[in-house]
Design an enzyme around this catalytic site. Structure first.
Site: not given
Length: 143
Positions: A61-64
């Site tokens: 779950i890539p996110h900033g």
């Protein structure tokens, strides 16, 4: 909440040669669809260097980063189905869910994804899904 899972943000039978490429693809969808500024993709890559966004069960779950909140225009997700998988360090990932959350909404999104993906059979269904609607239904069952 169901309006966060949009058919046009789900990409079936994708491939990525590297973790970086998978994150860039997930981020590009968020940027193209108007959820984030393009600079958010760089923040997603920075986040991955700080700590992996692999959550287990073939899901990432890539996110900033915290600092990238100002780059988020509105909450949204992108879903990449990678049947051949891509390695996130020592872990194979088949489903990449890019997340952009505005005003804490991402916590609810993360919770729903975590619930749906805690069951191995659901993950297998996500990997085998033949339509965007199938993927949406699996996440909505977790409500």
């Amino acid at each position: 909440m169901s309006d966060i899972f949009k058919k046009e943000n789900i990409y079936l039978n994708e491939s990525a040669g590297t973790k970086r490429e998978a994150i860039e693809k997930a981020g590009a969808v968020l940027a193209e669809k108007g959820y984030v500024d393009a600079d958010y993709i760089t923040s997603m890559l920075e986040r991955e260097e700080i700590s992996t966004t692999y959550i287990g069960n073939k899901i990432a779950i890539p996110h900033g980063t915290e600092d990238s909140k100002k780059l988020v225009k509105k909450s949204g997700i992108s879903v990449l189905q990678l049947p051949e998988g891509v390695m996130f360090d020592d872990n194979e990932v088949n489903i990449v869910v890019g997340i952009a959350g505005k005003d804490g909404e991402h916590l609810e999104i993360l919770s729903k994804i975590a619930i749906a993906c805690s069951e191995e059979e659901n993950v297998e269904r996500l990997i085998q899904a033949k339509s965007e609607e199938e993927i949406i239904a699996i996440f909505e069952e977790a409500e």
